[in-house]
Design a protein around this motif. Sequence first.
Motif, PDB file in Angstrom:
ATOM      1  N   LEU A   9      49.940  10.824   0.929  1.00 18.44           N
ATOM      2  CA  LEU A   9      50.315  11.579   2.123  1.00 18.44           C
ATOM      3  C   LEU A   9      49.115  11.593   3.069  1.00 18.44           C
ATOM      4  O   LEU A   9      48.085  12.216   2.766  1.00 18.44           O
ATOM      5  N   GLN A  47      47.947  13.014   6.093  1.00 21.13           N
ATOM      6  CA  GLN A  47      48.116  14.042   7.122  1.00 21.13           C
ATOM      7  C   GLN A  47      46.920  13.966   8.080  1.00 21.13           C
ATOM      8  O   GLN A  47      45.947  14.677   7.937  1.00 21.13           O
ATOM      9  N   PRO A  54      52.131   9.870   9.432  1.00 19.52           N
ATOM     10  CA  PRO A  54      53.005  10.864  10.077  1.00 19.52           C
ATOM     11  C   PRO A  54      53.849  10.284  11.218  1.00 19.52           C
ATOM     12  O   PRO A  54      53.624   9.164  11.684  1.00 19.52           O
ATOM     13  N   PRO A  95      58.910  11.091   7.845  1.00 22.44           N
ATOM     14  CA  PRO A  95      57.721  11.426   8.629  1.00 22.44           C
ATOM     15  C   PRO A  95      58.155  12.411   9.703  1.00 22.44           C
ATOM     16  O   PRO A  95      59.203  12.222  10.348  1.00 22.44           O
ATOM     17  N   VAL A 151      55.790  13.738   5.755  1.00 21.84           N
ATOM     18  CA  VAL A 151      54.371  13.620   6.112  1.00 21.84           C
ATOM     19  C   VAL A 151      54.218  13.908   7.600  1.00 21.84           C
ATOM     20  O   VAL A 151      54.878  13.275   8.436  1.00 21.84           O
ATOM     21  N   ALA A 152      53.356  14.853   7.913  1.00 20.57           N
ATOM     22  CA  ALA A 152      53.198  15.349   9.280  1.00 20.57           C
ATOM     23  C   ALA A 152      51.771  15.164   9.775  1.00 20.57           C
ATOM     24  O   ALA A 152      50.836  15.028   8.977  1.00 20.57           O
ATOM     25  N   SER A 194      52.476  18.652   4.993  1.00 18.08           N
ATOM     26  CA  SER A 194      53.113  17.495   4.346  1.00 18.08           C
ATOM     27  C   SER A 194      53.547  17.888   2.937  1.00 18.08           C
ATOM     28  O   SER A 194      52.854  18.642   2.241  1.00 18.08           O
ATOM     29  N   GLN A 248      52.339  20.535  -1.480  1.00 15.18           N
ATOM     30  CA  GLN A 248      52.432  20.888  -0.065  1.00 15.18           C
ATOM     31  C   GLN A 248      51.022  21.156   0.463  1.00 15.18           C
ATOM     32  O   GLN A 248      50.281  21.966  -0.105  1.00 15.18           O
TER      33      GLN A 248
END
Length: 275
Positions: free
Chosen positions: A8, A10, A42, A177, A207-208, A223, A235
């Motif tokens: 992930l 981020q 993301p 995303p 995923v941010a 994420s 998280q």
Amino acid sequence: MSKIKIALCQMNVVDNKQKNILKATSMINEAASLNSNFIVLPEMFNCPYSNDKFVEYAEEENTSPTINAISKLAKEHESYILAGSIPEKEDFEIFNTSYLFDKEGKMIAKHRKMHLFDVDVKGGIYFKESDTLTPGNEFNVCECDFGKIGLGICYDVRFPQLAQINVEKGAEILFYPGAFNMTTGPAHWELLFRSRALDNQVFCVGVAPALNEDASYHSYGHSIVVNPWGEVICQLGQKEELKIVEIDLDEIKKVRNEIPILKNKRNDLYEIIEK
């Protein structure tokens, strides 16, 4: 193979395309060094989340420096990379588009965001993607060497029909995303990812971008990875972070045997028919 290490990424997105590409490259390199099998960036990872920036940063697929960079990295590291999304320009239209590259650097799937984020929350967020973006119209399920995945982007996660169709097509992991904001994020982000995972008894991954307080749009971050039982197994917070999460696809069979939702569906009463 049933176990997969998902990275992930981020990342903090700034108002400089080259810096964003370099940041993505750095996180991908680090993820690869940690033996991840599938790396996720993301939504709008090369571009600030803003209608005017979508226009300014938009790239045509065949000449995109962003796509070219990610393709090379996928081949170099022999890893799947889901390039979150970028503003993709085709003729006179701009799409919010996600690209998936295989271990040879070949683009094997693309998803144009189907549901545009047009909201007006009283006392909260106002944003209309449709001011600049065009929606996509295709479902995207892709075969990887470990199984099938289904693609969506951000607001798409709110629509259970998309997830259901992707799972009916064989997807075992749903990737979204996304870039929820500080109004919708605390209220709905975790709830939606748990719901889509629980509804379909699959893994669900979001995923941010990290929260950038200097930007006009504030991403919630967080994420997330949810398992087929609906449990959050990872998280993140709001800050920039790289996290490797190992999942075991055998959990899907276990959960579906314990609670056979898909077998118990009343398809004689209801079904989704694609046009």
